[in-house]
Design a protein around this motif. Structure first.
Motif, PDB file in Angstrom:
ATOM      1  N   GLN A  28       7.845  20.314   3.650  1.00  5.49           N
ATOM      2  CA  GLN A  28       6.506  19.809   3.357  1.00  5.49           C
ATOM      3  C   GLN A  28       6.531  18.301   3.100  1.00  5.49           C
ATOM      4  O   GLN A  28       5.640  17.581   3.533  1.00  5.49           O
ATOM      5  N   ALA A  29       7.564  17.849   2.392  1.00  6.20           N
ATOM      6  CA  ALA A  29       7.629  16.435   2.015  1.00  6.20           C
ATOM      7  C   ALA A  29       8.147  15.560   3.146  1.00  6.20           C
ATOM      8  O   ALA A  29       7.801  14.384   3.226  1.00  6.20           O
TER       9      ALA A  29
ATOM     10  N   MET B  67       8.736  15.925  -4.193  1.00  4.31           N
ATOM     11  CA  MET B  67       7.308  16.059  -4.488  1.00  4.31           C
ATOM     12  C   MET B  67       6.625  14.697  -4.543  1.00  4.31           C
ATOM     13  O   MET B  67       5.435  14.571  -4.220  1.00  4.31           O
ATOM     14  N   ALA B  68       7.372  13.675  -4.969  1.00  8.22           N
ATOM     15  CA  ALA B  68       6.795  12.331  -5.015  1.00  8.22           C
ATOM     16  C   ALA B  68       6.500  11.826  -3.609  1.00  8.22           C
ATOM     17  O   ALA B  68       5.728  10.891  -3.432  1.00  8.22           O
ATOM     18  N   ARG B  69       7.116  12.432  -2.609  1.00  6.17           N
ATOM     19  CA  ARG B  69       6.901  11.986  -1.230  1.00  6.17           C
ATOM     20  C   ARG B  69       5.727  12.690  -0.558  1.00  6.17           C
ATOM     21  O   ARG B  69       5.395  12.391   0.592  1.00  6.17           O
TER      22      ARG B  69
ATOM     23  N   ARG C 208       1.911  11.854 -11.481  1.00  6.08           N
ATOM     24  CA  ARG C 208       2.932  12.011 -10.444  1.00  6.08           C
ATOM     25  C   ARG C 208       2.703  13.355  -9.770  1.00  6.08           C
ATOM     26  O   ARG C 208       2.339  14.325 -10.407  1.00  6.08           O
ATOM     27  N   ARG C 209       2.953  13.397  -8.475  1.00  6.68           N
ATOM     28  CA  ARG C 209       2.770  14.660  -7.757  1.00  6.68           C
ATOM     29  C   ARG C 209       3.722  15.730  -8.291  1.00  6.68           C
ATOM     30  O   ARG C 209       3.443  16.917  -8.208  1.00  6.68           O
TER      31      ARG C 209
ATOM     32  N   VAL D 230       0.863  -1.195   0.000  1.00  5.12           N
ATOM     33  CA  VAL D 230       0.000   0.000   0.000  1.00  5.12           C
ATOM     34  C   VAL D 230       0.891   1.233   0.000  1.00  5.12           C
ATOM     35  O   VAL D 230       1.673   1.438   0.923  1.00  5.12           O
ATOM     36  N   LEU D 231       0.815   2.022  -1.050  1.00  4.31           N
ATOM     37  CA  LEU D 231       1.685   3.199  -1.173  1.00  4.31           C
ATOM     38  C   LEU D 231       0.899   4.297  -1.879  1.00  4.31           C
ATOM     39  O   LEU D 231       0.862   4.364  -3.112  1.00  4.31           O
TER      40      LEU D 231
END
Lengths: 209, 507
Positions: B169-170, B243-245, B105-106, A65-66
């Motif tokens: 933020q991340a 940003m992906a986090r 993708r973020r 879950v991600l």
């Protein structure tokens, strides 16, 4: 489709979810029941990737879950509480915006938005703003928003909240259709009607703490 | 989700309130007028302030580069911490939900927001650096090259600050330790100049245009800029991974809080705007706050433990009260550089801020008093019981600090301790008045035409910050009390009158 092994959630020594194991197959509706504070929402949040478990592991379609993974988000849709609504967007605007983020074809997104509005009996409310909706209608809008996007697994926390019996029947019919089309449903509910008419299996949670 | 889909979604979002040509023209007119009437004079004021002989002396002092080191480290640490509460990757709540829950993708979904926020930070940083360097050039302390070098360093500082903001933020849990490390290393670099060539904040100091030796700029500045640019490039390359986090739930939470805070700030309800960012308690849940003792002591303990459950807030508040105590000591016995009443006013404002985390109980009492009956005691008594904690806490901290400072200074502790007690009492009363304030009275929305324009906006601003103003006046009055108690007494009368009026008018 869903494999949960000994998942538990503890925060500051407070047990939010006692360790639990459960699984659900493709096209199956798993109903989660239990008293207030038993950890239903916590379990759903773990499955949706909104909270990390303290113990155990959850896998959906064989993958961890991600929530940050776009592939996971394409697979799993969740409504745990109402999503934030924009005061200056109409009901149909909301749906179209969500649908547009998933579809290359804008017209298809618009069509999907109207189909979902029709399914949930919201067509007459399409041009209303959120503040012009009753609490039950707002709940239906929240549900419509998750239905406006693709998913293989649909996670819902008490979708029956604030709904009258007629609208509850509509929601059950719509969810059944998704389940019969192959989606896996995980639904936490206090409604015996929803549990009986939708569920294939029921998970009972004891009081966590 | 492709860029096209993101653009499509945002197009729907932006199309919700398309402006007519007339509206756009009026907006342009308003922007130009604000630039001319407010921004340009403010800019001129700042320019005049940084070009005074005192400012030039400070900017050309040998310690200026070291101060720059600390300021830059503080800026980056602040960016890391601010990112935990409000990061650059943020849209309005609904598009944040729609794009964040979408399939893209973020790094794509929030790229525009991050670029815009980064541009604002970088522009501010360039403006700050340009102002300092321009001020030095206006007095012949540096040349055009020095200005260009420092402005470039400012741009790079802004870029790094933007990435630090995103990192906060991340990586919210790592932000505080990272910020602490940046601050400590920054202070260390400032204290040990030998470290400067090896730290990013030191590189900024090396690009400072008023190096007293004037020898280092030609050699050190290009190297420092190159190293800064390489660091900034490396950090920018990390941005997509950061940003992906980003977690959706946290993004929505930040978006909702920001919208709430800006909405309240727009209507000048700054207290409610700050409340949106108030820490919620997580600690000390097993400590019993309610004890079976007499009511005054029970409420004192209840408020103390309640405040301790957000330890960061409590420590911040107590520190602010302690610094106010130091200022009160200075205000009572001014050294001649700054008038005592100015220091006293600063102490009042700081005390008002510090009492914020200590007066949660007062705000609770006010909300209870404005609602259906809940407690078995009168509303007035409930409020009085909740005032005990801020009064006692501020008195203890202020007197302790004032006595300690007086002993260190070899001065009598009596007069400043009395002033501190009076100011603590008065500022606590101002806090009660602030808690009772409620929404903006509709009468204040009426225009007040004057030959210079509508005075109503100024009145509304005074209403919005009346607590801070009264605290400043109380501080100034306390500092002048030994010469004449008139101001202090007048402020006390106003505070009590306002408090009684608001209490009677509570919902």
């Amino acid at each position: 489709m869903i494999e949960v092994r000994e998942i538990g959630v503890v925060v500051d020594d407070v047990i939010l979810l006692a360790p639990i194991s459960v699984s659900a197959r493709r096209g199956e509706a798993l109903i989660v029941r239990g008293r207030n504070g038993s950890g239903k929402s916590t379990l759903l949040r773990v499955l949706a990737g909104a909270r990390k478990p303290s113990t155990g592991e959850a896998r959906i379609a064989g993958a961890s879950v991600l929530e940050r993974d776009p592939r996971f988000r394409r697979r799993v849709a969740a409504m745990i509480g109402l999503p934030p609504l924009a005061a200056d967007l109409t009901v149909v605007d909301h749906l179209m915006l969500v649908a547009t983020t998933w579809a290359d074809d804008r017209r298809a997104a618009a069509t999907l938005a109207h189909v979902i509005l029709d399914e949930l009996g919201l067509t007459g409310l399409a041009e209303r703003f959120p503040h012009e909706l009753s609490s039950g209608q707002t709940q239906l809008l929240g549900l419509a928003l998750v239905l406006a996007r693709p998913f293989e697994v649909l996670i819902l926390d008490e979708p029956e909240q604030r709904l009258d019996p007629e609208h509850l029947a509509t929601v059950i019919r719509v969810l059944r259709a998704r389940r019969d089309a192959g989606a896996t449903l995980v639904v936490a509910t206090h409604s015996a009607v929803l549990a009986d008419e939708l569920g294939d299996r029921t998970l009972h949670l004891g009081v966590a703490a | 989700m492709s860029d096209d889909r993101i653009a499509g979604a945002l197009a729907i979002w932006h199309a919700r309130n398309l402006r007519s040509a007339g509206d756009r023209a009026f907006l342009a007119y308003a922007v130009v007028m604000v630039l001319l009437v407010a921004v340009a004079p403010a800019g001129r004021l700042v320019w005049l302030a940084v070009t005074t002989p005192e400012a030039i002396a400070a900017l050309t002092s040998p310690s200026a580069p070291e101060v720059t080191t600390v300021v830059v480290a503080a800026l980056w640490a602040g960016a890391l911490l601010w990112g935990r509460d409000r990061g650059p990757a943020l849209l309005a709540p609904f598009p944040t939900y729609a794009l964040g829950a979408g399939g893209s993708r973020r790094s794509r979904a929030f790229r525009g927001a991050v670029l815009r926020a980064g541009a604002v930070v970088t522009a501010g940083s360039v403006a700050g650096a340009g102002l300092i360097a321009g001020s030095l050039m206006s007095h012949g302390a540096t040349g055009a090259v020095g200005v260009a070098v420092f402005a470039t360093a400012g741009a790079l500082v802004g870029i790094i600050a933007s990435i630090a903001w995103l990192a906060g933020q991340a990586l919210p849990r790592a932000a505080a330790p990272m910020a602490l490390a940046v601050l400590v290393l920054g202070a260390l670099s400032a204290a040990v100049p030998l470290l400067q060539p090896f730290t990013p904040w030191g590189w900024v100091a090396m690009a400072y245009p008023a190096d007293p030796s004037h020898a280092g700029l030609a050699l050190a500045a290009p190297l420092a800029l190159t190293a800064l640019a390489a660091s900034a490039a490396a950090l920018v390359a990390l941005a997509p991974r950061l940003m992906a986090r980003l977690a959706l739930e946290r993004l929505i939470e930040q978006a909702v809080r920001w919208e709430s805070a800006t909405n309240h700030a727009t209507i000048m309800d700054f207290s409610a705007a700050v409340t949106a960012y108030r820490r919620v308690p997580h600690r000390g849940r097993r400590i019993r706050a309610i004890t079976p003792v007499r009511l005054p002591l029970a409420f004192l303990i209840r408020d103390a433990i309640g405040a301790a459950r957000t330890p960061g807030r409590l420590v911040g508040g107590v520190l602010a009260v302690a610094v106010a105590g130091v200022l009160i000591t200075l205000a009572v016995a001014p050294d001649g550089t700054v008038p005592g009443w100015v220091v006293g006013a600063a102490a009042g404002v700081l005390l008002f801020g510090g009492l914020g985390p200590l007066t949660d109980g007062v705000r609770h009492a006010v909300s209870v008093a404005s609602d259906l009956p809940l407690y078995g005691i009168a509303d007035e008594r409930l409020l009085a019981l909740h005032v005990l904690f801020p009064l006692a806490a501020s008195a203890v901290v202020l007197v302790a600090v004032v006595v300690a400072c007086s002993i260190v200074a070899g001065a009598a502790a009596g007069p400043p301790a009395l002033v501190a007690l009076a100011l603590g009492l008065l500022t606590s009363a101002v806090r009660v008045g602030a808690a009772l304030k409620g929404g903006l009275p509709p009468a204040l929305l009426a225009p007040i035409p004057t030959p210079m324009g509508d005075f109503g906006a100024a009145v509304r601003m005074v209403w919005a910050i009346d607590g801070v103003l009264l605290a400043a006046l109380a501080g100034a009055g306390a500092a002048l009390a030994s010469a004449s108690p008139v101001l202090l007494v007048a402020v006390a009368v106003v505070v009590v009158a306002v408090g009684i009026r608001r209490w009677r008018a509570r919902a």
